[in-house]
Design an enzyme around this catalytic site. Sequence first.
Site, mmCIF file in Angstrom:
data_model
loop_
_atom_site.group_PDB
_atom_site.id
_atom_site.type_symbol
_atom_site.label_atom_id
_atom_site.label_comp_id
_atom_site.label_asym_id
_atom_site.label_seq_id
_atom_site.Cartn_x
_atom_site.Cartn_y
_atom_site.Cartn_z
ATOM 1 N N CYS A 313 25.203 -16.845 -24.210
ATOM 2 C CA CYS A 313 24.290 -15.734 -24.467
ATOM 3 C C CYS A 313 23.506 -15.330 -23.223
ATOM 4 O O CYS A 313 22.956 -16.194 -22.526
ATOM 5 C CB CYS A 313 23.330 -16.173 -25.572
ATOM 6 S SG CYS A 313 22.063 -14.983 -25.906
ATOM 7 N N TYR A 399 36.210 -19.702 -24.531
ATOM 8 C CA TYR A 399 35.097 -19.458 -25.461
ATOM 9 C C TYR A 399 34.349 -18.226 -24.977
ATOM 10 O O TYR A 399 34.002 -18.146 -23.801
ATOM 11 C CB TYR A 399 34.178 -20.696 -25.483
ATOM 12 C CG TYR A 399 32.971 -20.552 -26.385
ATOM 13 C CD1 TYR A 399 33.071 -20.022 -27.666
ATOM 14 C CD2 TYR A 399 31.705 -20.983 -25.958
ATOM 15 C CE1 TYR A 399 31.967 -19.909 -28.489
ATOM 16 C CE2 TYR A 399 30.592 -20.881 -26.780
ATOM 17 C CZ TYR A 399 30.724 -20.337 -28.043
ATOM 18 O OH TYR A 399 29.641 -20.212 -28.863
ATOM 19 N N GLY A 401 31.409 -14.929 -26.041
ATOM 20 C CA GLY A 401 30.369 -14.446 -26.956
ATOM 21 C C GLY A 401 30.830 -13.214 -27.712
ATOM 22 O O GLY A 401 31.700 -12.478 -27.255
ATOM 23 N N ARG A 414 31.364 0.490 -32.842
ATOM 24 C CA ARG A 414 30.185 -0.318 -33.077
ATOM 25 C C ARG A 414 29.223 -0.387 -31.889
ATOM 26 O O ARG A 414 28.030 -0.267 -32.035
ATOM 27 C CB ARG A 414 30.641 -1.719 -33.465
ATOM 28 C CG ARG A 414 29.518 -2.552 -34.003
ATOM 29 C CD ARG A 414 30.024 -3.824 -34.601
ATOM 30 N NE ARG A 414 28.920 -4.735 -34.737
ATOM 31 C CZ ARG A 414 29.049 -6.021 -34.824
ATOM 32 N NH1 ARG A 414 30.236 -6.563 -34.800
ATOM 33 N NH2 ARG A 414 27.999 -6.802 -34.941
HETATM 34 P P1 IMP Z 1 26.316 -21.922 -29.091
HETATM 35 O O1 IMP Z 1 26.511 -22.847 -30.233
HETATM 36 O O2 IMP Z 1 25.254 -22.381 -28.141
HETATM 37 O O3 IMP Z 1 27.573 -21.621 -28.361
HETATM 38 O O4 IMP Z 1 25.761 -20.547 -29.696
HETATM 39 C C1 IMP Z 1 26.436 -19.835 -30.682
HETATM 40 C C2 IMP Z 1 25.553 -18.698 -31.147
HETATM 41 O O5 IMP Z 1 25.333 -17.768 -30.075
HETATM 42 C C3 IMP Z 1 26.138 -17.824 -32.242
HETATM 43 O O6 IMP Z 1 25.997 -18.385 -33.515
HETATM 44 C C4 IMP Z 1 25.346 -16.536 -32.099
HETATM 45 O O7 IMP Z 1 24.095 -16.591 -32.726
HETATM 46 C C5 IMP Z 1 25.103 -16.464 -30.609
HETATM 47 N N1 IMP Z 1 26.023 -15.559 -29.922
HETATM 48 C C6 IMP Z 1 27.348 -15.404 -30.109
HETATM 49 N N2 IMP Z 1 27.860 -14.517 -29.239
HETATM 50 C C7 IMP Z 1 26.833 -14.100 -28.488
HETATM 51 C C8 IMP Z 1 26.729 -13.176 -27.406
HETATM 52 O O8 IMP Z 1 27.698 -12.600 -26.914
HETATM 53 N N3 IMP Z 1 25.470 -12.996 -26.900
HETATM 54 C C9 IMP Z 1 24.380 -13.634 -27.394
HETATM 55 N N4 IMP Z 1 24.445 -14.541 -28.365
HETATM 56 C C10 IMP Z 1 25.658 -14.759 -28.919
#
Ligand code: IMP
Length: 498
Positions: A313, A399, A401, A414
């Site tokens: 993120c 992986y 986002g 979108r």
């Molecule tokens: P991680 O477990 O730290 O990898 O975070 C996953 C979470 O990041 C997801 O459940 C979302 O809430 C958030 N997320 C997913 N894709 C994005 C993105 O592209 N930008 C910002 N947050 C994201």
Amino acid sequence: MAKNIYTEPSRTLMEYRLLPGLTTEKSTLFKVSLKTPLVYSENNPDKYHLNMPIVSAAMQSVSGVSMGIELAELGGVAFIFSSQTASQQAGMVRKIKKHKAGFVEPETVHSNMKIRELVQLAREKGFKTFPVVNNNNVLLGIITKNDYDHTVHGDLKVSERMIKKRNMTVGVDIDNIKEANAILKESHHSVLPIVDENGCLKYLVFRKDIRNHLNNPMEVVDEKKRLLTTAAINTHDYETRVPALVEASVDILAIDSSDGHTVFQGNTLKWLKKNYPQLPVIGGNVITGEGFDYLVESGASAVKIGMGGGSICITQEQKGTGRGLATTIIKVTEARNQYFKKTGKYIPLIADGGIVNAKDIVIALALGADYVMMGRYFSRMDESPTEKVTINNQVMKPYWGEGSARAREWKELRYNHLKFVEGVEGFVQYAGKLRDNLPETLSKIMASMSSVGVSTIEELHEKAELEVVSALSIREGNVHDIYMPQNDSKYNTIDWGN
Ligand code: IMP
């Protein structure tokens, strides 16, 4: 001048440690339960629960059919991503629902159908067991691939090759998987048709599916013993997407947004309440008490919290909005608890973004979350929908986002108005099967709860004591001042682990 400027820094989960309490016979490791509410359900508080406090993120690189099946069998759920067409997403939901269901609603055939036509139907549908019924859906018999040879019997009717009802074992009005299992065990058959008292066909129960249910005692299922299936939606195309998902028998929806404190999400929730009052919907993400109140008053049955912490993120860097996850949980939990006092409705909170391993999970739970959502953690597993690659002699999986350029390629309109991305694309170290990783994570959470002296997550909320740690005490808590010849990357600065 801003309306409010808070000078107390917001904190991350990494900055907290739990203090142990008295461990008793009631809170030994094996007595700890990880059961937790999934969403608020008005008439039956226990209707939707998880058997572990972890769900997988609604992301293209995380939650597809395999993750949905495997996680539900182990006691969690995967949120099927919405960054695909509604029909593709509904197809995924349908596949999870059809996977080894306990009580299967079968495709039926008529007794005067030709075997040749049956062979064609079996090819199209991908299964080979068909109950035979009359025009009133009364069971007459069953026909399986063992009952005909298409080269010899093509011109015969189904009635000439089927096993007749009088030669079968049939269950009458059974809705309990254990009872069905007991009958099947005695029957010598691999499938048990269930009829109502008028002989009308209701379900089929397969022996192999029962075995699967018994092998997964923690699985989460709906009232027909099909795996619980959850999916994400957005605030743009919900009026067409939701009907498709409902048609596919989705159980719970989550509105996927990095900032859920918007009238668009409010409108989506209100539309859902009006058109699908029985369908629980998770709102989010929010990071303030006001955000929580807004979503719950608009109809959310659970609220997902966190902004800016996800491993992929860059929302905080791009937009300057966000909050440390620990502070988010503390603030929103206060609002949730007040709402509970006021209304008697307990709204589960899901901590989302930046959660790396068991210690983060248990601290998020102790601060007030009911379960956590993770992306990176699950993206490393066999069950994520990506291919393995080798980079610098290390096996990795990609992986990315949902706000990255790659994820946004699918959409029609979108994000067309956005001129920047909110997420990045990278790689994570391949970790193997979910079943080989989760037990370690869950066992650490249980050990931690046992140390605190509690045996349920509810008790953890009541009794946990946490302390902010200094940067130096974090250093002290890591491996230090020794030489490790086979320096295990697990304890290095990058924590790839469980
Ligand atoms: P991680 O477990 O730290 O990898 O975070 C996953 C979470 O990041 C997801 O459940 C979302 O809430 C958030 N997320 C997913 N894709 C994005 C993105 O592209 N930008 C910002 N947050 C994201």
